[in-house]
Design an enzyme around this catalytic site. Sequence first.
Site, PDB file in Angstrom:
ATOM      1  N   ASP A 168       0.962  -1.133  -0.016  1.00 33.08           N
ATOM      2  CA  ASP A 168      -0.048  -0.068  -0.030  1.00 33.08           C
ATOM      3  C   ASP A 168       1.005   1.428   0.111  1.00 33.08           C
ATOM      4  O   ASP A 168       1.872   1.335   0.645  1.00 33.08           O
ATOM      5  CB  ASP A 168      -0.884   0.042   1.097  1.00 33.08           C
ATOM      6  CG  ASP A 168      -1.747   1.217   1.309  1.00 33.08           C
ATOM      7  OD1 ASP A 168      -2.569   1.080   0.333  1.00 33.08           O
ATOM      8  OD2 ASP A 168      -1.775   1.914   2.309  1.00 33.08           O
ATOM      9  N   GLU A 201       1.678   0.348  -4.846  1.00 38.33           N
ATOM     10  CA  GLU A 201       1.275   1.581  -5.389  1.00 38.33           C
ATOM     11  C   GLU A 201       2.265   2.691  -5.339  1.00 38.33           C
ATOM     12  O   GLU A 201       2.797   2.888  -4.521  1.00 38.33           O
ATOM     13  CB  GLU A 201       0.005   2.300  -4.440  1.00 38.33           C
ATOM     14  CG  GLU A 201      -1.091   1.509  -4.557  1.00 38.33           C
ATOM     15  CD  GLU A 201      -2.266   2.160  -3.815  1.00 38.33           C
ATOM     16  OE1 GLU A 201      -3.336   2.431  -3.935  1.00 38.33           O
ATOM     17  OE2 GLU A 201      -1.965   2.042  -2.552  1.00 38.33           O
TER      18      GLU A 201
END
Length: 843
Positions: free
Chosen positions: A448, A485
């Site tokens: 993340d 990400e």
Amino acid sequence: MGLTLPATGTASATPTPAPTDATVQWLDKHTVAWPKTLGNPTHPHRLIHEGGAFDLTPAPGGLAKYPRLAPTHDAFRVQAGDNDERTALRGKVLAQAGTVTTGVQIPGVLDDLYAPAATKAPLGPTFRGGRPTLSVWAPTAKNVALELDGRTVPMRRDDASGVWSATGSRDWAGKPYRYAVTVHAPAAGKVVTNHVTDPYSTALTADSARSLVTDLADPALAPAGWQRMRKPKAVPFRDARIQELHVRDFSPQGGYLAFTDPAAPGLRHLAQLADAGTSYVHLLPVFDFATTPERRADQATPPCDLAALPADSDQQQACVAKTAARDAYNWGYDPLHYTVPEGSYASDPDGTRRTVEFRRMVQGLAGAGLRTVMDVVYNHTAASGQDEKSVLDRIVPGYYHRLLDDGTVATSTCCANTAPEHAMMGKLVVDSVVTWAKQYKIDGFRFDLMGHHPKANILAVRKALDALTPAKDGVDGKSVVLYGEGWNFGEVANDARFVQATQKNMAGTGIATFSDRSRDAIRGGGPFDADPRVQGFASGLFTDPNGAPANGTPAEQRARLLHAQDLIKVGLTGNLADYRFTDSTGRGVRGADVDYNGSPAGYAAAPGDALSYADAHDNETLYDALAYKLPRATAPADRARAQVVALAAATLSQGPALSQAGTDLLRSKSLDRNSYDSGDWFNALHWNCADGNGFGRGLPPARDNADKWPYARPLLADPALRPGCGPITSASAAYRDLLRIRTTERAFSLPTTDAVQRNLSFPLSGTDETPGVVTMRLDNLVIVLNATPQQQTQHIPALAGTGYVLHPVQARGADATVTTASYRADSGTFAVPARTVAVFRRG
């Protein structure tokens, strides 16, 4: 920023700055960075501590080693020895210049003093001959004691590493414990004793109240067949096709054991996808997180008959909101303990059953033909400071989180940002990932907000995994995939503090980043548009306009559509920076020359650097995005076909691709763009088409969607937008056919930019290309993506005289419409029905 003292102020009378007032930074043993605007530069500068003070003198060479701070800070040299500094750091440290006093940021000096030894130290529970040792890094603590099963055990400090440890007898196994850490806490403004669980916990009691002395290698925690479990064969990551899935969405039971019944509808569907070519299930956070009551008896349910309310009502979301803070649902992006399975998904959260059941889940997925990826969230914690949900910061205050120059904790990720650039936070990331890979046989990790990690930290994870071998560790670490990400924002943006793990920086590493380029081109607009009706390639831009003023004039729409097609072409190459082609304006360009909101569209060095997708858990589902964007009168069958076109643009790309679970089933969240806390009502997956797809379950929660309600209300009230079994089953079958083609045709698995350049082309790209159609030639294949509402012909003169036939998978497949696609060899002309992706193979 600082506090002004009376002229007679002395070190002993120095007032304590506010908890956020820490503007001086102690960067290493010898260097302090002092803000140029703080205090009178002619006054003596000192670091004041409980035992006295360290004089500071201007440092020759300034802050050359710390270029971020050099323009705004002066460098001072600390006049002290290592042992004096270690002693001083075990209490309050302030900086003073004349009448000005401020707090001091200490992560840099802690790393310099302790990291060489501490990074090599085992932490958490370790076992030797059955005897456990518990170890915690707490270099600034005055004392650490072990609270074990109702008694207090002294711990020994190692001065070189700052690690405190205690070794016990075999009967410690299974016992609950915490650490009593006596430490100066700037957030409290005093010395406190914090009773804290272990950051390196391997097991927990319910609601994370205590850690448990647990050896994950204990055979009692291994379900039957665990050591002999056979995983599906690993594929090169460039070929990975990934289903992103939340455990709670998967079944009404909402737990790990839902993955252990091969006859359950959800697992049957995943097995079908695996048979067609899906290789991984990516689980949204399944580590221990902070927001969900873990005991089922403590979990609240909405006090309403939600099914009885109108499809466009605001009452469903209001009712769900009443219990959202206490219900069983949350995505889990609020980490509490990074290396323990979440307890709310276990049949009993109090103990090690969560470990056993998590492993059974991994077995169940492997039995369905799927490898397992974990979504990991090391970039922030649920809380910091003295909050009861703060673990790291109550053990080493001010270290594990990234501090801004005023001393406050950065929150650009939504929560308290961690600092993996600090040695021991970086170590925690690596150690945690290795534990999941070894002890739970996890096959991949999705990071993340990976751009908030240093590139070096992610490469250290890769190196540690690569060292794992089947003979030594029971797993082949080289086969574990990594992606994340790679967004570039916040206080670390543009490599301000370190070289980030962003899209451009990770190129060439084999660690993929999500590509937003083709995502936006496929769907239309962007995630933050005020008007959700902005169209794109698959949603009818120019070719099937919806009338929204935000789309512009027809000429503007046409130009935007053709540019979107260029972005999709770059995506189909694997987002390669150096791939050369003719763009829609007739220019010869590289992928990196195509513009994406001011940035290069192509950034990958090879297929596998960029991950393609059309939807994920963030933002509206693909079906919901198309519900906003397609013309209101679009029939359900046509919506299903548009969805398959959108999925194909990612599925048929070079490099890995991901889709949200249920997207092939036209999954809806009733237009909710951020369903992280929206409960089962808005999030549940509907495996049986007779139950619908989730559309029309009320207006989505006001928290993140109220500004879209005027657009949402008429759509949700329209029964024609709720597809029946026909569109749902046909979309899923057509998607599986494309997966089979992607998996079985080796031309989709090209390893290098040169190979892609030689084998992949866009023969009709240029000023005369058809708006709404992308035609790709790939070795012996021709793929036509027709997103328009009409049949389209694509004439490729160079292929005249060469025979092509519809790919046998589609010719024998479930989509009757695609079987009407045709090819004329005499002219090299392909005819493809409306909203259809047709793959032709040289016959």
